[in-house]
Structures are given as C-alpha cells and as structure tokens.
Design a protein around this motif. Structure first.
Motif, mmCIF file in Angstrom:
data_model
loop_
_atom_site.group_PDB
_atom_site.id
_atom_site.type_symbol
_atom_site.label_atom_id
_atom_site.label_comp_id
_atom_site.label_asym_id
_atom_site.label_seq_id
_atom_site.Cartn_x
_atom_site.Cartn_y
_atom_site.Cartn_z
ATOM 1 N N PRO A 17 0.793 -1.239 0.000
ATOM 2 C CA PRO A 17 0.000 0.000 0.000
ATOM 3 C C PRO A 17 0.820 1.281 0.000
ATOM 4 C CG PRO A 17 -0.923 -1.588 1.545
ATOM 5 C CD PRO A 17 0.403 -2.130 1.110
ATOM 6 N N ALA A 18 2.128 1.190 0.245
ATOM 7 C CA ALA A 18 2.969 2.393 0.212
ATOM 8 C C ALA A 18 2.973 3.030 -1.171
ATOM 9 C CB ALA A 18 4.392 2.039 0.634
ATOM 10 N N VAL A 19 2.551 2.274 -2.202
ATOM 11 C CA VAL A 19 2.496 2.820 -3.555
ATOM 12 C C VAL A 19 1.554 4.019 -3.627
ATOM 13 C CG1 VAL A 19 0.590 1.361 -4.400
ATOM 14 C CG2 VAL A 19 2.337 2.149 -5.983
ATOM 15 N N TYR A 20 0.586 4.093 -2.707
ATOM 16 C CA TYR A 20 -0.359 5.208 -2.725
ATOM 17 C C TYR A 20 0.323 6.555 -2.478
ATOM 18 C CZ TYR A 20 -3.922 1.530 -2.426
ATOM 19 O OH TYR A 20 -4.702 0.438 -2.672
ATOM 20 N N LEU A 21 1.458 6.550 -1.805
ATOM 21 C CA LEU A 21 2.180 7.802 -1.547
ATOM 22 C C LEU A 21 2.751 8.390 -2.838
ATOM 23 C CD1 LEU A 21 4.130 6.905 1.725
ATOM 24 C CD2 LEU A 21 2.168 8.449 1.507
ATOM 25 N N GLY A 22 2.879 7.567 -3.884
ATOM 26 C CA GLY A 22 3.441 8.068 -5.132
ATOM 27 C C GLY A 22 2.463 8.794 -6.017
ATOM 28 N N TYR A 23 1.162 8.745 -5.671
ATOM 29 C CA TYR A 23 0.165 9.326 -6.566
ATOM 30 C C TYR A 23 0.317 10.832 -6.714
ATOM 31 C CZ TYR A 23 -4.305 11.088 -8.271
ATOM 32 O OH TYR A 23 -5.266 11.750 -8.974
ATOM 33 N N ALA A 24 0.442 11.570 -5.609
ATOM 34 C CA ALA A 24 0.504 13.031 -5.674
ATOM 35 C C ALA A 24 1.707 13.522 -6.478
ATOM 36 C CB ALA A 24 0.497 13.622 -4.264
ATOM 37 N N PRO A 25 2.932 12.998 -6.242
ATOM 38 C CA PRO A 25 4.052 13.444 -7.082
ATOM 39 C C PRO A 25 3.851 13.138 -8.564
ATOM 40 C CG PRO A 25 4.856 12.322 -5.114
ATOM 41 C CD PRO A 25 3.378 12.122 -5.146
ATOM 42 N N VAL A 26 3.322 11.939 -8.856
ATOM 43 C CA VAL A 26 3.064 11.582 -10.256
ATOM 44 C C VAL A 26 2.037 12.532 -10.877
ATOM 45 C CG1 VAL A 26 1.995 9.827 -11.733
ATOM 46 C CG2 VAL A 26 3.705 9.167 -10.031
ATOM 47 N N LEU A 27 1.018 12.864 -10.122
ATOM 48 C CA LEU A 27 -0.024 13.772 -10.610
ATOM 49 C C LEU A 27 0.563 15.130 -10.986
ATOM 50 C CD1 LEU A 27 -3.143 14.142 -10.949
ATOM 51 C CD2 LEU A 27 -3.140 15.098 -8.649
ATOM 52 N N LEU A 28 1.423 15.663 -10.135
ATOM 53 C CA LEU A 28 2.014 16.983 -10.377
ATOM 54 C C LEU A 28 2.967 16.952 -11.568
ATOM 55 C CD1 LEU A 28 2.705 18.064 -6.685
ATOM 56 C CD2 LEU A 28 0.904 18.907 -8.199
ATOM 57 N N ILE A 29 3.820 15.920 -11.627
ATOM 58 C CA ILE A 29 4.813 15.855 -12.701
ATOM 59 C C ILE A 29 4.162 15.619 -14.062
ATOM 60 C CG2 ILE A 29 6.774 14.534 -13.593
ATOM 61 C CD1 ILE A 29 7.528 13.992 -10.633
ATOM 62 N N LEU A 30 3.262 14.630 -14.115
ATOM 63 C CA LEU A 30 2.629 14.308 -15.392
ATOM 64 C C LEU A 30 1.611 15.362 -15.803
ATOM 65 C CD1 LEU A 30 2.150 10.441 -15.256
ATOM 66 C CD2 LEU A 30 4.033 11.778 -16.165
ATOM 67 N N GLY A 31 1.000 16.026 -14.843
ATOM 68 C CA GLY A 31 0.088 17.108 -15.179
ATOM 69 C C GLY A 31 0.801 18.248 -15.886
ATOM 70 N N TRP A 32 2.065 18.455 -15.499
ATOM 71 C CA TRP A 32 2.876 19.480 -16.180
ATOM 72 C C TRP A 32 3.367 18.969 -17.535
ATOM 73 C CZ3 TRP A 32 8.194 18.569 -17.057
ATOM 74 C CH2 TRP A 32 8.856 19.625 -17.692
ATOM 75 N N TRP A 33 3.805 17.690 -17.591
ATOM 76 C CA TRP A 33 4.389 17.142 -18.809
ATOM 77 C C TRP A 33 3.337 16.875 -19.884
ATOM 78 C CZ3 TRP A 33 8.617 16.740 -21.464
ATOM 79 C CH2 TRP A 33 8.785 15.723 -22.385
ATOM 80 N N LEU A 34 2.171 16.366 -19.472
ATOM 81 C CA LEU A 34 1.111 16.003 -20.415
ATOM 82 C C LEU A 34 -0.215 16.638 -19.990
ATOM 83 C CD1 LEU A 34 2.011 12.203 -20.713
ATOM 84 C CD2 LEU A 34 2.425 13.934 -22.466
ATOM 85 N N PRO A 35 -0.354 17.940 -20.163
ATOM 86 C CA PRO A 35 -1.566 18.619 -19.676
ATOM 87 C C PRO A 35 -2.852 18.106 -20.316
ATOM 88 C CG PRO A 35 -0.254 20.061 -21.100
ATOM 89 C CD PRO A 35 0.589 18.872 -20.800
ATOM 90 N N GLU A 36 -2.752 17.569 -21.542
ATOM 91 C CA GLU A 36 -3.958 17.064 -22.215
ATOM 92 C C GLU A 36 -4.459 15.759 -21.603
ATOM 93 O OE1 GLU A 36 -0.516 15.939 -25.052
ATOM 94 O OE2 GLU A 36 -0.919 17.326 -23.405
ATOM 95 N N TYR A 37 -3.652 15.167 -20.691
ATOM 96 C CA TYR A 37 -4.033 13.905 -20.056
ATOM 97 C C TYR A 37 -4.405 14.093 -18.581
ATOM 98 C CZ TYR A 37 -2.409 11.331 -24.143
ATOM 99 O OH TYR A 37 -2.263 10.843 -25.411
ATOM 100 N N ARG A 38 -4.766 15.303 -18.195
ATOM 101 C CA ARG A 38 -5.124 15.540 -16.782
ATOM 102 C C ARG A 38 -6.314 14.682 -16.357
ATOM 103 N NH1 ARG A 38 -3.574 21.222 -17.582
ATOM 104 N NH2 ARG A 38 -1.736 21.609 -16.287
ATOM 105 N N GLU A 39 -7.271 14.502 -17.271
ATOM 106 C CA GLU A 39 -8.420 13.656 -16.944
ATOM 107 C C GLU A 39 -7.985 12.214 -16.698
ATOM 108 O OE1 GLU A 39 -12.820 12.445 -18.785
ATOM 109 O OE2 GLU A 39 -11.487 13.829 -19.857
ATOM 110 N N SER A 40 -6.974 11.742 -17.442
ATOM 111 C CA SER A 40 -6.444 10.396 -17.236
ATOM 112 C C SER A 40 -5.869 10.251 -15.846
ATOM 113 C CB SER A 40 -5.352 10.096 -18.268
ATOM 114 O OG SER A 40 -5.875 10.067 -19.566
ATOM 115 N N LEU A 41 -5.226 11.299 -15.360
ATOM 116 C CA LEU A 41 -4.608 11.236 -14.041
ATOM 117 C C LEU A 41 -5.652 11.168 -12.939
ATOM 118 C CD1 LEU A 41 -1.719 13.763 -14.695
ATOM 119 C CD2 LEU A 41 -1.618 11.280 -14.698
#
Length: 492
Positions: free
Chosen positions: A310-334
């Motif tokens: 379950p520690a994998v859940y801690l990775g969601y917020a950083p991934v959301l921020l990084i990928l939201g910047w890198w792939l803004p058209e995929y924000r809904e996917s995140l």
C-alpha cells in the motif's frame, strides 16, 4: 569477449537471491524504459495516434489465446527441471509443431479480418496485431522453457533487449518529428524480433538437435494444452477485468476517452510487469521446497505484501504533479489513475502470491474459476456503468471492487491450507484502498496528507507485523552492503 558471450550462457545460477537480483537488474532497466515509453509516446503521438497505439497494445495482449495454453502447460510440466535434463529433440519437435499451428491460426485470423468489412486505421491495427501475435507467441513459448528450468537470466535479458532497444528508435522519432502510430508499432515489433533472435541463440542446443517425432510432439502439445488451458483462461480472465472496461470505453465512449483511460492503465501495467518478475523467479525455486518450506515462504511473502504494497499510494501526488505538467492534455487520465491505482496493489499480490502457489499445487482449475468469476462480475459492473451512465469513473471503481472480492476469495482458499487468519487483513486493505480512492478523486494532489495519515494509521494497527519485517529488511540490507564491500576489497 567473455562477458559478452556469458549472456548467451545456459548455466544455471544457484539460489533464489542471485536469480532475483539478476532479474531485478535486467527488469529494472526495462522498468526505466517502460517509464520513458509511457511518458514520451503520448507526447510524440498526440491524442488520436496514441489512442490507436493503445488499441494495438490492448488487442495484441490477447494474441496468446491462439496458443490455447500450450505455453503454460510447458511451464507447468518442465517447472523444477534443469536445462541439461531436457529432451532437446522432443522439445525441438514441439516448438516446430507450435510454430506451424501459429502460422495456421494467423492465416485464419487474416481471412476472417478481411471478410469482416473493417477498414481504415482499425484494419491496419488488427493486421499488425496478427503479425505481432505470430512472433510473440513463439517468443513466449521459448521464454517459458527457460523460466521453467530456472534460467531466468535468459528470459530477463530477452525482455531487457526488447524494451531497451526501443529507446533509440523512439528518440529518432522525436528528432525526425515522426508522429504516426504505425511507425511506433513497427519499431516495437522489430525489437520483439531481436529479443526472439536472442532466445534462439541461447537455445542453440535445442535448435541444433535432431528433430524428434512430430506426431509425438503433437500429443505432448495436446497434453500441455489440457494442463495449461486453465492457467491461460485464468490469466486472460484476470487481464479482461481491465480489458473489458477498456473495450467498452472504445466501443461506446469514443477513441479519445479510450486513449485517456488507457494512459492511466499503461502507467500501472509497467509497474505490474516489473514486480511480476518475482513470481517468474520464485516459481521454479519454491516448487523444489518441501511443504513446510513452502508454508514458511508463503507466510513471509504474504506479510511483506500486506504491509508494504500500500505504500504505492504515496506516489500518486508526485506523479499527478509531474505528469500534469508534462502532459496537460491527459489531466483527466490522471484523475482516473487515482481510482485505479489499487489495481496495482491487488494485482501484484495475486500475481506474486496466489497465482504462484496455486500453480505449484496444480490447482489451475481453482485459479481459473476465481478469475473467471471476477471477470464476469466486473463485466456486469462495467456494462452498467458505461452503457447505463456513461461513467468511466464508476467503471473504474467497479474494477477495484471486483479485485478486492477476488483477493478475499484467494485469501480464504489459502487460509484453508495454511491456517492464516485473513478477514481482518482484507478489511484493512479494502478500507485503506477506499480511503485513497476518495481522497485522490476529491482532493487530487492534496490527497497526499490524508493518504499519509491513513497509511500511518494502517502501519500502527499492523505494527506487530510491519515492525519485525522492517527490522529484518534493514538487517538484510546491511549484510548485503557488507558482503559487497568485502567482495570489493578482495577484488582490489
């Protein structure tokens, strides 16, 4: 030169730790490659071409149906043997029969596709799926032979070559501004071809052997199909828990929504492929243990997965921020990623623990029944969500609910064999997953705070399990570090 030639060696490594370290190293590089692919391909292709790429990866993942489970049957039959003990002539004949059957099935699929009336890009996608299936099924078959005889370094390196060689090709697409999905697909298939060629070189003893009786090989294939079909159905039923939702999304909500949802699952899949290497390494070694040894390892692996996955859940917020910047058209996917991330936890636990142990005990029928029941339950939930409300979010919740129910069923089966209490652990995992899904959906990146608090509470409640495991892991790491330092000093 010796180091180069050693990668083609069929000498078995001794012990689980060395094999696991070898596989983890090779797959770790493949993991990095998969991350790059997941982040760069959507950037290179754009939404529509990326959706067609995901269509190819979705349907190509089911080409193994054409093997009818013979690969799994070979894995079960040869599991625990050593490479030197194999009947090379008989194996060559069996590989020949499998190759002929795959060409026949490919020709039939091609005829059916051309008669179906499908046209345009969808026709092109399915044509390359057929071509890929012919190559991939033979690749998997030979890879399973090496895995079953504990030559996991060979199959790991093949997977490594397949993934890493794709990176320079992808870089060339960026430099040349190539944004066509078909170029990416062709490059992907070429890398698979190189990996298959590597396996053929490693299997040179089999290739050079006198070909045995094809009729006898056909009977062996039939026996392997009878044994492996249940494992195959179990595997694809597991895959279709997610796959059916993706297909419904494509058919009823359109290509764009399908591409966005598939992006979330692509981020999870490479993690599942990486972690699943433990099961590949563990199967032939665990199968050689006595019953008490298998029980001890089961309880140890189960505790580790329960406490730390379950520690994998801690990775969601950083991934959301990084990928939201890198792939803004995929924000809904995140946003969907937050709902489906528990799939990673439940699927890793099933692949590493339950699938491995049920295969070892030759309970393929039980494994198949549970996975098929899960697939049917999720199909009903997904159809209700997508056809009834058009909600991909609700369908994603249905996937997690189905997998949580499957986890409970597996835990109950294994508790009947090893006497380990399970209800409390299942409830805690389900509550933690639900808390994460709610926090990620409503709070997005701010979910890191309540998720961290929920994990801290989970570990406090489970401190009697988690604390000894953490201390034991720390001791092992210190020992490994000391051993490596000593080896370094000796080499000097």
């Amino acid at each position: 030169m010796g180091d180069i030639l050693s990668i083609f060696s069929t000498k078995e490594n001794a012990g689980l730790t060395k094999n696991l370290a070898y596989a983890a190293t090779a797959q770790g590089m493949g993991f990095v490659s998969s991350i790059v692919m997941s982040l760069v391909i959507p950037k290179v292709l754009g939404l529509e071409n990326y959706a067609y790429w995901q269509m190819f990866t979705l349907y190509s993942s089911y080409t193994g149906f054409a093997a009818l489970g013979v690969n799994d049957g070979i894995y079960l039959r040869l599991g625990g043997m050593r490479y030197g003990e194999l009947d090379k002539s008989g194996l060559k004949a069996q590989l020949s029969v499998i190759g002929i059957s795959q060409v026949t099935v490919g020709a039939l699929c091609l005829a059916a596709l051309l008669a179906s009336g499908i046209s345009g890009d969808r026709l092109l996608v399915f044509l390359v799926v057929i071509a890929y299936g012919l190559l991939a099924n033979n690749f998997v078959c030979l890879g399973y032979v090496f895995q079953s005889v504990n030559l996991t370094q060979v199959s790991s390196l093949a997977s490594f070559f397949n993934k890493v060689l794709f990176l320079p090709l992808l870089a060339s697409f960026i430099v040349l501004d190539i944004d066509s999905y078909i170029s990416v697909v062709v490059a992907f298939i070429l890398c698979q071809l190189v990996a298959f060629a590597y396996l053929l070189v490693c299997a040179r003893d089999v290739i050079r052997a006198w070909c045995g009786s094809l009729s006898k090989a056909a009977r062996t294939c039939a026996a392997d199909i009878r044994a492996g079909a249940k494992v195959m159905v179990a595997y694809y039923a597991d895959s279709l828990v997610v796959g059916f939702t993706r297909m419904l999304t494509d058919w009823h909500l359109g290509l764009t929504v399908f591409g966005k949802l598939s992006f979330s699952f692509s981020l999870i899949n490479f993690a599942l492929n990486f972690i699943g290497q433990f099961a590949m390494v563990a199967f032939p070694v665990l199968k050689r243990l006595g019953e008490e040894g298998k029980r001890e390892k089961y309880l140890e692996i189960r505790s580790v997965l329960h406490c730390f996955l379950p520690a994998v859940y801690l990775g969601y917020a950083p991934v959301l921020l990084i990928l939201g910047w890198w792939l803004p058209e995929y924000r809904e996917s995140l946003a969907y990623l937050g709902l489906v991330l528990p799939v990673c936890v439940y699927s890793c636990k099933a692949n590493i623990l339950f699938n491995t142990y049920l295969k070892m005990s030759r309970d393929e029928g039980l494994l198949c029944a549970v996975n098929v029941a899960t697939m049917v339950a999720n199909a009903a939930l997904s159809a209700t969500a997508i056809l009834g409300t058009g909600s991909v979010g609700a369908a994603s919740v249905g996937i997690v609910a189905s997998l949580a129910a499957r986890d409970f069923a597996f835990e109950r089966i294994m508790a009947g064999r090893y006497g380990e209490p399970y209800v409390r652990d299942c409830v805690l995992e389900a509550v933690l997953s639900a808390a994460f899904m709610a926090a990620s959906w409503f709070l997005t990146a701010w979910s890191v705070l309540p998720v961290a608090a929920a994990l801290a509470a989970f570990w406090w409640v489970e401190r009697d399990q988690a604390a000894p495991l953490a201390r034991g892991l720390a001791v092992r790491l210190r020992r490994e570090r000391g051993s490596n330092n000593n080896m370094g000093r000796k080499s000097q």
